[in-house]
Scaffold this motif. Structure first.
Motif, PDB file in Angstrom:
ATOM      1  N   ASN A 259       0.861  -1.175   0.000  1.00 41.15           N
ATOM      2  CA  ASN A 259       0.000   0.000   0.000  1.00 41.15           C
ATOM      3  C   ASN A 259       0.899   1.227   0.000  1.00 41.15           C
ATOM      4  O   ASN A 259       1.825   1.290  -0.786  1.00 41.15           O
ATOM      5  CB  ASN A 259      -0.948  -0.034   1.196  1.00 41.15           C
ATOM      6  CG  ASN A 259      -1.997  -1.108   1.023  1.00 41.15           C
ATOM      7  OD1 ASN A 259      -2.457  -1.352  -0.081  1.00 41.15           O
ATOM      8  ND2 ASN A 259      -2.353  -1.776   2.109  1.00 41.15           N
ATOM      9  N   SER A 260       0.680   2.178   0.869  1.00 37.39           N
ATOM     10  CA  SER A 260       1.529   3.365   0.893  1.00 37.39           C
ATOM     11  C   SER A 260       2.964   3.007   1.274  1.00 37.39           C
ATOM     12  O   SER A 260       3.902   3.666   0.857  1.00 37.39           O
ATOM     13  CB  SER A 260       0.965   4.400   1.864  1.00 37.39           C
ATOM     14  OG  SER A 260       0.886   3.856   3.161  1.00 37.39           O
ATOM     15  N   VAL A 261       3.129   1.949   2.066  1.00 35.55           N
ATOM     16  CA  VAL A 261       4.450   1.453   2.449  1.00 35.55           C
ATOM     17  C   VAL A 261       4.444  -0.062   2.257  1.00 35.55           C
ATOM     18  O   VAL A 261       3.568  -0.754   2.778  1.00 35.55           O
ATOM     19  CB  VAL A 261       4.753   1.781   3.932  1.00 35.55           C
ATOM     20  CG1 VAL A 261       6.070   1.174   4.362  1.00 35.55           C
ATOM     21  CG2 VAL A 261       4.740   3.268   4.167  1.00 35.55           C
ATOM     22  N   PRO A 262       5.419  -0.622   1.512  1.00 37.44           N
ATOM     23  CA  PRO A 262       5.457  -2.072   1.356  1.00 37.44           C
ATOM     24  C   PRO A 262       5.840  -2.732   2.679  1.00 37.44           C
ATOM     25  O   PRO A 262       6.574  -2.145   3.482  1.00 37.44           O
ATOM     26  CB  PRO A 262       6.530  -2.296   0.292  1.00 37.44           C
ATOM     27  CG  PRO A 262       7.397  -1.097   0.351  1.00 37.44           C
ATOM     28  CD  PRO A 262       6.507   0.033   0.790  1.00 37.44           C
ATOM     29  N   ALA A 263       5.335  -3.947   2.904  1.00 37.68           N
ATOM     30  CA  ALA A 263       5.652  -4.672   4.134  1.00 37.68           C
ATOM     31  C   ALA A 263       5.603  -6.174   3.878  1.00 37.68           C
ATOM     32  O   ALA A 263       4.688  -6.662   3.213  1.00 37.68           O
ATOM     33  CB  ALA A 263       4.665  -4.306   5.236  1.00 37.68           C
TER      34      ALA A 263
END
Length: 110
Positions: free
Chosen positions: A31-35
């Motif tokens: 999303n806004s930050v990959p994880a």
């Protein structure tokens, strides 16, 4: 809601029927930050000898796959050489989320 763009099954091959008997799942959420999110195969299973909590890493954009494979080597395979080299960047910090930036670990709030 998070969008999962990849899922890896981690486990051993079935001895008679092919396929895999998964022990863990590794999910990639972008999303806004990959994880990368590493969870045991069955969160309620009593098969895990010690408590295994969900692990979350924020990978580097340049080496996203390698960061996910490092998670598997560190937490699932328990490779002693990898653990020794990576331990200063991973353990001893509060929280469950780890951000990997240019080879260094930075704590994220969980």
């Amino acid at each position: 809601m998070a969008t999962l763009t990849a899922q890896l099954l981690i486990g051993k091959g079935h001895p008679y029927h092919g396929g895999i008997n998964p022990t863990h799942y590794l999910f990639l959420s972008e999303n806004s930050v990959p994880a990368w999110i590493l969870v045991p195969e069955n969160l309620l299973s009593s098969k895990h000898p010690k408590t295994f909590k969900k692990k979350v890493w924020i990978p580097t954009l340049e080496h996203m796959l390698e960061d996910g494979l490092l998670m598997v080597a560190y937490y699932v395979l328990n490779d002693p050489v990898i653990q020794e080299k990576a331990r200063p960047f991973i353990e001893g910090k509060k929280g469950q989320t780890c951000s990997i930036v240019r080879g260094h670990r930075y704590e994220q709030s969980s």
